[in-house]
Design an enzyme around this catalytic site. Structure first.
Site, short mmCIF file in Angstrom:
data_model
loop_
_atom_site.label_atom_id
_atom_site.label_comp_id
_atom_site.label_asym_id
_atom_site.label_seq_id
_atom_site.Cartn_x
_atom_site.Cartn_y
_atom_site.Cartn_z
N ARG A 233 -6.51 39.56 78.81
CA ARG A 233 -5.19 38.99 78.57
C ARG A 233 -4.10 40.01 78.94
O ARG A 233 -4.25 41.21 78.68
CB ARG A 233 -5.03 38.60 77.10
N HIS A 281 -4.05 34.64 87.53
CA HIS A 281 -4.89 34.17 86.41
C HIS A 281 -5.93 33.14 86.89
O HIS A 281 -5.96 31.99 86.44
CB HIS A 281 -4.03 33.57 85.29
#
Ligand code: NDP
Ligand code: OXD
Length: 318
Positions: A233, A281
């Site tokens: 993350r 991502h």
């Protein structure tokens, strides 16, 4: 017997190119909240599959029993103030997602090992020259986060010949991989030439990848400065520190799939480093048909009394 209804609050627009979540749900009735389906009442609906959700959605679901997260990471779901308390949350754990992440991690380690950026530049300059070429077994890859994704990546990096070390909150015993617990962080870092982040975002992991940590990494005798690869993350990394560490050589190169704020702003300096691989991502996007199959299977387990798998520990936040 007819299947119980699932409420969907996930925008699958980008993800459904390869198949639909409905295909995986095996005929289970669905109310697609994201697509604007608004039945008069949501009473009697026991299950919801969510990523983002409206502030009042769950107020309308008095009979909700289980929430399914559309992702493996649950920080987005847990940080939504509209999340009801005391409802079990099941996260997505799936072979296809795990395999994709391991592919990405292995690809990044190999790109850096084989100095792909240098050869890309040389190709454009029609430059035929060779750089020193250490082998994988000369490089220590330290993985922070030895959960589902970290352990699979560890085994696959090992199979490629890298020396693999691992760090996690609780100590693991994995054949052929030296493992450290929270207290062993400095010893772990001091042996890691490449650092891989596969941590969930929690209070304990926010901002953990910072200058102080990068200065503790090991320098490889040939490849020189350490490499940082993050597939976990973005809010676990301090991007101003990454940029300054790339500038002053504390870090030699990075591969980043996740960012403090996504999408990464067009004026971020990270886009422009020659030794940075930047991804939007996509290291391990959820396969939505597999997600449908997974949720359908978990509901069947639950209704048969076999129990839910991969429940989030709300006290730990992952
Ligand atoms: P898991 O929950 O299986 O594993 C998490 C690991 O992190 C565990 O080993 C855990 O330790 C460790 N950990 C958690 N908190 C700490 C801490 N404070 N200190 C040290 N170790 C800690 O998660 P997954 O492997 O399935 O996924 C990891 C993350 O990857 C997800 O949470 C998500 O954020 C990210 N992800 C990114 C994707 C992408 O496309 N970029 C796709 C999918 C996931 P312990 O074993 O002791 O509990
Ligand atoms: C996830 C993700 O958590 O795609 O599954 O990031």
């Amino acid at each position: 017997m007819s299947k119980s209804t699932l409420l969907l609050s996930v925008d699958f627009t980008a993800a459904e190119k390869l198949g639909s979540v409905h295909d995986g749900l095996g005929g289970r009735p669905v109310i697609d909240w994201t697509k604007g389906e608004r039945p008069e009442s949501l009473a009697g609906i026991k299950y919801a599959l969510v990523w983002e959700f409206d502030h009042d959605l769950f107020d309308r679901m008095p009979d909700l029993e289980v929430i399914f997260s559309a992702g493996a990471g649950v920080d987005k779901v847990l940080s939504n103030p509209a999340l009801p308390k005391n409802i079990p949350i099941v996260r997505f754990v799936d072979h296809s997602l795990t395999t994709r992440m391991s592919e990405w991690i292995c690809m990044q380690c190999l790109n850096h090992l084989r100095q792909q950026k240098i050869y890309d530049v040389q190709q454009h300059m029609a430059n035929w020259s060779e750089t020193p070429q250490p082998q994988a077994s000369d490089v220590n890859v330290g993985i922070m986060g030895l959960g589902v994704l970290g352990q699979d990546s560890a085994q696959k990096l090992k199979a490629l010949g890298f020396n693999v070390l691992g760090w996690s909150r609780t100590k693991k015993e994995i054949d052929g991989i030296e493992c450290f617990d929270e207290a062993g962080l400095d010893a772990f870092l001091s042996q890691s030439h490449y650092l891989v982040g596969l941590l969930p975002l929690t209070a304990g992991t926010t901002g953990i990848f910072n200058r102080d940590l990068f200065t503790k990494l090991a320098k490889h005798p040939v490849l020189a400065s350490p490499v940082f690869i993050n597939g976990g993350r973005g809010k676990s990394q301090v991007e101003v520190n990454i940029a300054s560490c790339l500038e002053d050589g504390t870090l030699g190169a990075v591969s980043l799939d996740v960012f403090e704020n996504e999408p990464l702003s067009a004026d971020s300096p990270l886009w422009h480093f020659e030794n940075a691989y930047i991804f939007p991502h996509v290291a391990a996007s959820s396969d939505v048909m597999s997600l449908g199959r997974y949720v359908d299977g978990q509901i069947e387990r639950y209704e048969n009394g076999d129990g839910l798998e991969n429940l989030v520990d709300l006290s730990l936040g992952y």
